[in-house]
Design an enzyme around this catalytic site. Sequence first.
Site, short mmCIF file in Angstrom:
data_model
loop_
_atom_site.label_atom_id
_atom_site.label_comp_id
_atom_site.label_asym_id
_atom_site.label_seq_id
_atom_site.Cartn_x
_atom_site.Cartn_y
_atom_site.Cartn_z
N LYS A 89 0.83 -1.20 0.00
CA LYS A 89 0.00 0.00 0.00
C LYS A 89 0.87 1.26 0.00
O LYS A 89 2.08 1.19 0.17
CB LYS A 89 -0.91 0.00 1.24
CG LYS A 89 -1.91 -1.15 1.25
CD LYS A 89 -2.93 -0.99 0.15
CE LYS A 89 -4.08 -1.97 0.22
NZ LYS A 89 -3.73 -3.38 0.12
C1 LIG Z 1 -9.80 -2.73 -1.90
C2 LIG Z 1 -9.27 -3.48 -0.72
N1 LIG Z 1 -10.11 -3.78 0.28
C3 LIG Z 1 -9.69 -4.43 1.38
C4 LIG Z 1 -8.38 -4.85 1.52
C5 LIG Z 1 -8.00 -5.63 2.72
O1 LIG Z 1 -6.93 -5.15 3.44
P1 LIG Z 1 -6.01 -6.13 4.33
O2 LIG Z 1 -5.19 -6.92 3.38
O3 LIG Z 1 -5.22 -5.20 5.18
O4 LIG Z 1 -6.93 -6.98 5.13
C6 LIG Z 1 -7.47 -4.56 0.51
C7 LIG Z 1 -6.07 -4.97 0.63
O5 LIG Z 1 -5.44 -5.48 -0.23
C8 LIG Z 1 -7.93 -3.88 -0.66
O6 LIG Z 1 -7.09 -3.62 -1.66
#
Ligand SMILES: Cc1ncc(COP(=O)(O)O)c(C=O)c1O
Length: 373
Positions: free
Chosen positions: A187
Amino acid sequence: MTELAGERINLSAPWIDERDEELVLEVLRSGWLSLGPTGPRFESLLADAVGAPYCAAVSSGTAGLHLCMRLVGVGPGDEVITSPYSFVASANCAIYEGATPVFADIDPHTYNLDPAAVEAAITPRTKAIVAVDIFGYPAEYDALIALCDRHGIALVEDSCEALGAEYKGRRLGSHGHPAVWAFYPNKQMTTGEGGAVTTASEEQHELLVSLRNQGRLETSSWLQHGRLGFNYRLDDLSAALGIGQLEKLDRILDARRAVAASYGELLADVDVEVPLADDADHVRSWFVYVVKLPAGVDRGGVMRRLADDGIATAPYLPSIHLQSYMRERYGFSEGMLPVSEDCSARTLALPFHARLPREDQERVADALRRAIA
Ligand SMILES: Cc1ncc(COP(=O)(O)O)c(C=O)c1O
């Protein structure tokens, strides 16, 4: 396999420096590794960065989305409308609470929810919309907020890919509804694993703080739990890294914008659709650099050729409704969401991060040009 033209070029890389190391070491040496003073410091900086009154740090973006379903009262029998062209967590959060994910199709250029398709998907059971700012490009909030107001539906923003983006002159996170952030190392900024939920309501914030910490009530003494909660806490080591990242967030975002602009120049004569440019209402925060190949081009073949040149790519993003567990649970199949499916078949993420050297970008553009020709 041909001989590699140079070093391998990875898809992404975090920007970690000595300041980050110093902040993490400080927490490590303090002995206060969780629920210490560093978490609230991180939360306050993040709230300021996005222009939200409240921020609750959590263990991941997925955890944040799940808690938002609790926040807006999603439960068994409800429907939650979201985008099929997203990461699976945007839809899974509804399933965790016994609700049914309903997918509305997307705009072929923004890759975000098409508000007209969302409106067509609303039923008396619709409880919430999870709008996604995919690849850091803001969704159509005026239209979505109007729909939610008209139908009495809650809006949750999955801004996991969009830290720093702006809609109509204001940062995402400052538009009133809960917004979820994620800090996995690909990110814009990272805490290792981690996430956060920003809100405009103190009541929602207090509920989030309780739910992420096993349902403890603010007023209760140690080990008194007032509701069913989760362990979705972010530890202080991760929060310390988050502080270091936020301190340089503007530099990171500027550097990512510059890499994207430079890719734009290098790809001008390559037969691909490059990401949509900003306009008066939408300022993207660059998460990944995704191009759309012309119809009929063999994407697998293009990826293999780039891999032979030492260049990593990814078929971002598969449509969620066509994942095997979704087909099995709900009987979803090809043809349901033609725009999303077409984008899923043709889009390709290129190596992209804040410090990607110009010569690597040139190698990627040259390799892509050759592969498509
Ligand atoms: C659009 C979106 N939603 C939710 C997430 C979920 O985040 P995490 O991987 O921190 O659980 C991500 C992460 O890749 C994402 O890109």
